[in-house]
Motif scaffolding. Structure first.
Motif, PDB file in Angstrom:
ATOM      1  N   ARG A   1       0.840  -1.214   0.000  1.00  0.00           N
ATOM      2  CA  ARG A   1       0.000   0.000   0.000  1.00  0.00           C
ATOM      3  C   ARG A   1       0.871   1.259   0.000  1.00  0.00           C
ATOM      4  NH1 ARG A   1      -3.035  -2.992   4.106  1.00  0.00           N
ATOM      5  NH2 ARG A   1      -4.945  -3.842   3.179  1.00  0.00           N
ATOM      6  N   ARG A   2       1.946   1.255   0.830  1.00  0.00           N
ATOM      7  CA  ARG A   2       2.821   2.433   0.856  1.00  0.00           C
ATOM      8  C   ARG A   2       3.494   2.639  -0.499  1.00  0.00           C
ATOM      9  NH1 ARG A   2       4.177   0.527   6.168  1.00  0.00           N
ATOM     10  NH2 ARG A   2       6.022  -0.532   5.336  1.00  0.00           N
ATOM     11  N   ALA A   3       3.940   1.554  -1.146  1.00  0.00           N
ATOM     12  CA  ALA A   3       4.593   1.679  -2.450  1.00  0.00           C
ATOM     13  C   ALA A   3       3.631   2.196  -3.510  1.00  0.00           C
ATOM     14  CB  ALA A   3       5.169   0.316  -2.872  1.00  0.00           C
ATOM     15  N   LEU A   4       2.365   1.735  -3.498  1.00  0.00           N
ATOM     16  CA  LEU A   4       1.370   2.216  -4.465  1.00  0.00           C
ATOM     17  C   LEU A   4       1.046   3.684  -4.230  1.00  0.00           C
ATOM     18  CD1 LEU A   4      -1.028  -0.871  -4.527  1.00  0.00           C
ATOM     19  CD2 LEU A   4       0.559  -0.155  -6.327  1.00  0.00           C
ATOM     20  N   ALA A   5       0.990   4.100  -2.970  1.00  0.00           N
ATOM     21  CA  ALA A   5       0.712   5.508  -2.670  1.00  0.00           C
ATOM     22  C   ALA A   5       1.829   6.401  -3.203  1.00  0.00           C
ATOM     23  CB  ALA A   5       0.542   5.687  -1.161  1.00  0.00           C
ATOM     24  N   LEU A   6       3.096   5.966  -3.009  1.00  0.00           N
ATOM     25  CA  LEU A   6       4.215   6.749  -3.528  1.00  0.00           C
ATOM     26  C   LEU A   6       4.216   6.755  -5.050  1.00  0.00           C
ATOM     27  CD1 LEU A   6       7.093   5.627  -1.121  1.00  0.00           C
ATOM     28  CD2 LEU A   6       6.051   7.897  -1.254  1.00  0.00           C
ATOM     29  N   ALA A   7       3.839   5.628  -5.656  1.00  0.00           N
ATOM     30  CA  ALA A   7       3.830   5.555  -7.118  1.00  0.00           C
ATOM     31  C   ALA A   7       2.816   6.519  -7.713  1.00  0.00           C
ATOM     32  CB  ALA A   7       3.545   4.120  -7.561  1.00  0.00           C
ATOM     33  N   THR A   8       1.603   6.543  -7.169  1.00  0.00           N
ATOM     34  CA  THR A   8       0.553   7.402  -7.732  1.00  0.00           C
ATOM     35  C   THR A   8       0.736   8.860  -7.342  1.00  0.00           C
ATOM     36  OG1 THR A   8      -0.843   6.819  -5.829  1.00  0.00           O
ATOM     37  CG2 THR A   8      -1.115   5.527  -7.844  1.00  0.00           C
ATOM     38  N   ARG A   9       1.372   9.097  -6.202  1.00  0.00           N
ATOM     39  CA  ARG A   9       1.527  10.491  -5.759  1.00  0.00           C
ATOM     40  C   ARG A   9       2.769  11.145  -6.350  1.00  0.00           C
ATOM     41  NH1 ARG A   9       1.410   9.574  -0.779  1.00  0.00           N
ATOM     42  NH2 ARG A   9       3.578   9.898  -0.153  1.00  0.00           N
ATOM     43  N   LYS A  10       3.881  10.387  -6.394  1.00  0.00           N
ATOM     44  CA  LYS A  10       5.146  10.974  -6.826  1.00  0.00           C
ATOM     45  C   LYS A  10       5.702  10.333  -8.090  1.00  0.00           C
ATOM     46  CE  LYS A  10       6.598  12.300  -2.165  1.00  0.00           C
ATOM     47  NZ  LYS A  10       7.690  12.227  -1.167  1.00  0.00           N
ATOM     48  N   GLY A  11       5.022   9.322  -8.604  1.00  0.00           N
ATOM     49  CA  GLY A  11       5.498   8.675  -9.819  1.00  0.00           C
ATOM     50  C   GLY A  11       6.673   7.740  -9.599  1.00  0.00           C
ATOM     51  N   ILE A  12       6.928   7.337  -8.345  1.00  0.00           N
ATOM     52  CA  ILE A  12       8.046   6.437  -8.045  1.00  0.00           C
ATOM     53  C   ILE A  12       7.666   5.016  -8.440  1.00  0.00           C
ATOM     54  CG2 ILE A  12       9.485   5.490  -6.201  1.00  0.00           C
ATOM     55  CD1 ILE A  12       9.032   8.088  -4.671  1.00  0.00           C
ATOM     56  N   PRO A  13       8.489   4.316  -9.224  1.00  0.00           N
ATOM     57  CA  PRO A  13       8.149   2.938  -9.617  1.00  0.00           C
ATOM     58  C   PRO A  13       8.047   2.031  -8.388  1.00  0.00           C
ATOM     59  CG  PRO A  13       9.929   3.817 -10.970  1.00  0.00           C
ATOM     60  CD  PRO A  13       9.742   4.780  -9.851  1.00  0.00           C
ATOM     61  N   VAL A  14       7.223   1.016  -8.525  1.00  0.00           N
ATOM     62  CA  VAL A  14       7.092   0.016  -7.467  1.00  0.00           C
ATOM     63  C   VAL A  14       8.214  -1.005  -7.631  1.00  0.00           C
ATOM     64  CG1 VAL A  14       5.645  -1.820  -6.522  1.00  0.00           C
ATOM     65  CG2 VAL A  14       4.598   0.325  -7.306  1.00  0.00           C
ATOM     66  N   ASP A  15       8.936  -1.262  -6.555  1.00  0.00           N
ATOM     67  CA  ASP A  15      10.021  -2.247  -6.585  1.00  0.00           C
ATOM     68  C   ASP A  15      10.108  -2.889  -5.202  1.00  0.00           C
ATOM     69  OD1 ASP A  15      12.174  -3.812  -7.058  1.00  0.00           O
ATOM     70  OD2 ASP A  15      13.548  -2.196  -7.627  1.00  0.00           O
ATOM     71  N   LEU A  16       9.455  -4.038  -5.041  1.00  0.00           N
ATOM     72  CA  LEU A  16       9.358  -4.699  -3.742  1.00  0.00           C
ATOM     73  C   LEU A  16       9.740  -6.164  -3.862  1.00  0.00           C
ATOM     74  CD1 LEU A  16       5.868  -3.378  -2.543  1.00  0.00           C
ATOM     75  CD2 LEU A  16       8.105  -2.553  -1.797  1.00  0.00           C
ATOM     76  N   GLU A  17      10.230  -6.707  -2.743  1.00  0.00           N
ATOM     77  CA  GLU A  17      10.386  -8.154  -2.605  1.00  0.00           C
ATOM     78  C   GLU A  17       9.497  -8.586  -1.459  1.00  0.00           C
ATOM     79  OE1 GLU A  17      14.483  -9.151  -2.190  1.00  0.00           O
ATOM     80  OE2 GLU A  17      14.910  -8.912  -4.327  1.00  0.00           O
ATOM     81  N   LEU A  18       8.530  -9.461  -1.757  1.00  0.00           N
ATOM     82  CA  LEU A  18       7.481  -9.810  -0.809  1.00  0.00           C
ATOM     83  C   LEU A  18       7.539 -11.290  -0.460  1.00  0.00           C
ATOM     84  CD1 LEU A  18       4.569  -7.922  -2.600  1.00  0.00           C
ATOM     85  CD2 LEU A  18       5.927  -7.092  -0.675  1.00  0.00           C
ATOM     86  N   ARG A  19       7.227 -11.583   0.807  1.00  0.00           N
ATOM     87  CA  ARG A  19       7.155 -12.969   1.257  1.00  0.00           C
ATOM     88  C   ARG A  19       5.737 -13.488   1.051  1.00  0.00           C
ATOM     89  NH1 ARG A  19       9.444 -16.087   6.422  1.00  0.00           N
ATOM     90  NH2 ARG A  19       7.732 -17.561   6.775  1.00  0.00           N
ATOM     91  N   ILE A  20       5.655 -14.676   0.465  1.00  0.00           N
ATOM     92  CA  ILE A  20       4.378 -15.327   0.206  1.00  0.00           C
ATOM     93  C   ILE A  20       4.275 -16.560   1.100  1.00  0.00           C
ATOM     94  CG2 ILE A  20       2.918 -16.425  -1.525  1.00  0.00           C
ATOM     95  CD1 ILE A  20       3.397 -13.488  -2.030  1.00  0.00           C
ATOM     96  N   ASP A  21       3.232 -16.632   1.914  1.00  0.00           N
ATOM     97  CA  ASP A  21       3.017 -17.782   2.790  1.00  0.00           C
ATOM     98  C   ASP A  21       1.855 -18.604   2.254  1.00  0.00           C
ATOM     99  OD1 ASP A  21       4.977 -17.404   4.936  1.00  0.00           O
ATOM    100  OD2 ASP A  21       3.883 -15.554   5.324  1.00  0.00           O
ATOM    101  N   VAL A  22       2.190 -19.740   1.655  1.00  0.00           N
ATOM    102  CA  VAL A  22       1.183 -20.647   1.112  1.00  0.00           C
ATOM    103  C   VAL A  22       0.959 -21.763   2.119  1.00  0.00           C
ATOM    104  CG1 VAL A  22       0.562 -22.154  -0.795  1.00  0.00           C
ATOM    105  CG2 VAL A  22       1.961 -20.121  -1.212  1.00  0.00           C
ATOM    106  N   PRO A  23      -0.267 -21.953   2.595  1.00  0.00           N
ATOM    107  CA  PRO A  23      -0.526 -23.006   3.594  1.00  0.00           C
ATOM    108  C   PRO A  23      -0.028 -24.368   3.121  1.00  0.00           C
ATOM    109  CG  PRO A  23      -2.458 -21.612   3.331  1.00  0.00           C
ATOM    110  CD  PRO A  23      -1.501 -21.201   2.261  1.00  0.00           C
ATOM    111  N   GLY A  24       0.717 -25.027   3.999  1.00  0.00           N
ATOM    112  CA  GLY A  24       1.213 -26.361   3.689  1.00  0.00           C
ATOM    113  C   GLY A  24       2.489 -26.387   2.883  1.00  0.00           C
TER     114      GLY A  24
END
Length: 735
Positions: free
Chosen positions: A175-198
């Protein structure tokens, strides 16, 4: 119909939720080509954000093409700008729906670079995503979600949104990255952890750019998803290995095929004193031995080349010039294909280990010596007991002969007998010191200790070491007992006396002194012992380290590594304290302060004086040494009827036959049945008589005997026997 369909302009799919469809070509042979996800669309794409009839491409009479939006929900974009109707030029990029991108081209196939990109995207499993600013909803490529959830790409598409696989913290980051992207035009560049059950956790790289309408207002953000789990796990493993490398207590040195140092850890720096930057690139042998000769590097490399391993115990030189003993082991460093890259050397400082081993050996020798001393004391005490008893008897008999024999001859005999007594008493004193040395007690086995006696013992042992260096000045007074271990306290005083002696060089005994002062501080309820010397003062920078293990004073020779720390621990275990101070111009003073034993602080009640002489009693003496038993019988016969039993079994037989006694004097350590076993039988048969048993011991050196004596301490007398004390003890039991 286009006159030559094979050469008709086309729409090329360049991004799609179906990654394998990227690169698909839609030729526009008809005057109008509808784009959408409905069955009536000539350019049909699958995208939940695309309307059934989203837009259409119309060919004009002059051969130009126009893109017209058909009232779609999510809008139609050309090169990032939203349009209602706009001419198309070769290369224009059309964005519709959420993740679908098309390229208008007069050519029927992708350029070589675009085709290569398509293959890379398919092979790498790159997915796509889009976030619509107005609805704040995400759309993810279903194939990527399926892959992250462990499904095959051809499996039935599950509508589960990737958003639901993100934890709360990760959602906040998005959410913070999207807010910066739409407000200031900063590209989104994230590394996210995905927790898949099992399944184990996974990580994705989420990158994207902002798309705007014709007015320049941000409308949505779209981009790619890349599974970076392998890279993240590799980086984590590298960090873990680096952490282990730095946290190892052993020094680790990595070197190349020529022996030049590539890296080393913090432990190696602490052992040798060189910082990492100063040793990189230098030969390992030169750094370790600190000398110009680099034969060590050659020996190490030769061992690795010949035997695949090299180890040795070496004296290494530190940066400050001091030396340390270290175990050095080198092993080859190889890559995944077993090609040699260099080597790894492990350094272990064994100086402290050697010191501990020496202390353990010394402790073992002392323990063996203590056991031997206890045995010797026991064997000496038995004959010494009847020697002293017979001396007293002979002295009494000589006195009775005085009226009838020559006075001069009698005086000479009494003088000779007195010399014999002096010698026997000296043997008694030595044996008592042996008992003091051998009587090791555990910290929880505390008893009242005579401080003056412990110091006297320590002075006897250390006297020979001191007299070549200094005069001994002892100011000893009687002080209340303290609660502790007599043997351990004597060892503390011995350590301090030896330290004081070693601080003074030999050859000037007349000009130096070691002074021992004992006093009681009644207001604080403690006994204080001060041991001072006239040697050189301890440097101030060493005072704070003096009680640390392995510390030895460089300038004064004080401390052997363990003596002072052990002494401090012993004194503190007794509730006291050990301190040190420099005395300007007069050397150093060690002060031991111990609390007075609680019971001794209360004044003892006056002993009642008997109003009539003690009555004559019937006494049983049990001792397996006939001469000791006979000596006791002679000394007690003047006031009592005395019977003798050669063993505990004989005594129980007499009691079983009906013999009755007012008191029993019993040896503690006897063969077949000990005094402890006799006492247990007596408690069961005649409990009243068991309360009137006096135990004799020439040295109780077993834990069981020591524990037993702690129960009957008030009814125990040592050998050689003080017969006056024995008579008083028997009289007290007869009461």
């Amino acid at each position: 119909m286009y006159p030559d369909p094979s050469s008709a302009p086309c729409l090329i799919l360049i991004s799609s939720s179906q990654v394998t469809s990227i690169g698909k070509v839609f030729r526009m042979c008809e005057p109008e080509t509808v784009v959408g996800r409905g069955s009536g669309a000539q350019c049909r794409v699958w995208d939940p954000g695309v309307s059934r009839q989203h837009a259409k491409v119309v060919r004009g009479q002059d051969g130009t093409y126009v893109l017209i939006d058909l009232g779609s929900t999510n809008g139609t974009y050309i090169n990032g700008l939203r349009v209602k109707s706009s001419p198309l030029r070769d290369g224009d990029k059309i964005q519709i729906g959420t993740v679908t991108g098309l390229k208008f081209s007069a050519r029927p196939q992708l350029e070589e670079g675009e085709e290569r990109l398509r293959r890379v995207l398919v092979a790498s499993g790159v997915g796509t995503w889009e976030w619509e600013r107005r609805t704040r909803k995400f759309t993810f490529s279903d194939s990527k979600v399926a892959a992250l959830e462990g499904l095959s790409e051809n499996a039935t598409v599950r509508r589960r949104r990737l958003w639901s696989l993100l934890g709360p913290a990760e959602r906040r980051r998005v959410r913070r990255a999207l807010a910066l992207a739409t407000r200031k035009g900063i590209p989104v560049d994230l590394e996210l952890r995905i927790d898949v059950p099992g399944n184990p956790p996974r990580w994705i790289s989420m990158r994207g750019d902002v798309f705007r309408n014709e007015s320049g207002v941000p409308t949505h953000v779209a981009g790619t998803l890349v599974d970076v789990t392998s890279r993240i796990l590799t980086e984590q493993e590298l960090r873990r290995q680096a952490l282990l490398f730095e946290c190892l207590s052993d020094g680790v040195v990595v070197f190349d095929l020529a022996g030049a140092i590539l890296d080393w850890n913090r432990a190696a720096q602490q052992i040798l004193g060189h910082d990492r930057e100063s040793v990189l690139g230098r030969p390992i042998g030169l750094v370790l031995n600190g000398r110009d000769d680099d034969a060590l590097t050659g020996r190490m490399l030769g061992g690795l080349a010949g035997e695949g391993r090299w180890s040795s115990e070496l004296s290494l030189r530190r940066k400050d010039g001091s030396e340390c003993v270290a175990e050095l082991t080198a092993v080859p460093l190889r890559d995944s294909e077993s090609r040699s890259l260099g080597g790894v050397a492990l350094l272990r400082d064994v100086g402290e280990q050697r010191a501990i081993q020496e202390q353990l050996i010394l402790a073992d020798r002392l323990a063996s010596l203590g056991t031997l001393a206890a045995g010797v004391a026991h064997e000496i005490n038995n004959p010494l007991a009847y020697v002293l008893a017979n001396i007293d008897c002979i002295a009494g008999q000589l006195a009775s002969f005085r009226p009838s024999v020559d006075a001069a001859a009698l005086d000479e005999a009494e003088a000779e007998l007195a010399d014999v007594r002096v010698g026997a008493e000296r043997i008694r004193s030595i044996v008592q010191d042996l008992n003091t040395f051998s009587r090791g007690s555990r910290p929880d086995e505390m008893s009242p200790v005579d401080v003056k006696r412990s110091i006297e013992f320590a002075l006897k042992v250390a006297g020979n070491e001191i007299r070549h260096r200094a005069r001994i000045v002892a100011e000893l007074v009687e002080v209340p007992p303290v609660l502790g271990s007599e043997a351990r306290l004597a060892q503390v005083f011995l350590n301090l006396l030896l330290n004081a002696a070693h601080a003074i060089p030999e050859g000037a005994a007349g000009g130096n002194e070691v002074r021992v002062v004992v006093r009681v501080e009644s207001a604080l309820g403690r006994v204080v012992v001060e041991i001072s010397d006239t040697g050189p003062a301890i440097p101030e920078q060493e005072l704070s380290h003096l009680f640390e293990p392995f510390f030895a004073g460089k300038s004064t020779g004080r401390g052997a590594g363990f003596g002072l720390p052990i002494s401090l621990g012993t004194v503190r275990a007794m509730g006291g304290d050990l301190s040190v101070e420099n005395r300007p111009g007069t050397g150093t003073l060690f002060r031991v302060a111990l609390p007075v034993e609680p019971r001794s602080r209360r004044p003892a009640p006056p002993e009642p004086k008997p109003d009539h002489p003690a009555s004559r009693g019937n006494i049983l003496v049990i001792d397996d040494e006939p001469r000791v038993a006979a000596a006791i019988q002679r000394c007690l016969s003047a006031r009592h009827e005395v019977s003798v039993a050669a063993s505990a079994a004989d005594a129980l037989h007499l009691l079983g036959e009906g013999a009755r006694y007012d008191a029993v004097v019993c040896d503690l350590m006897m063969p077949d049945m000990s005094g402890m076993e006799f006492y247990a039988e007596l408690e069961a048969r005649l409990p009243d008589l068991a309360k009137r048993v006096v135990f004799m011991t020439g040295g109780a050196f077993t834990p069981r005997a020591q524990q037993f004596l702690s129960r009957v301490e008030s009814r125990c007398i040592g050998k050689p026997i003080d017969f006056a004390a024995l008579e008083a003890m028997v009289a007290g039991l007869m009461g």
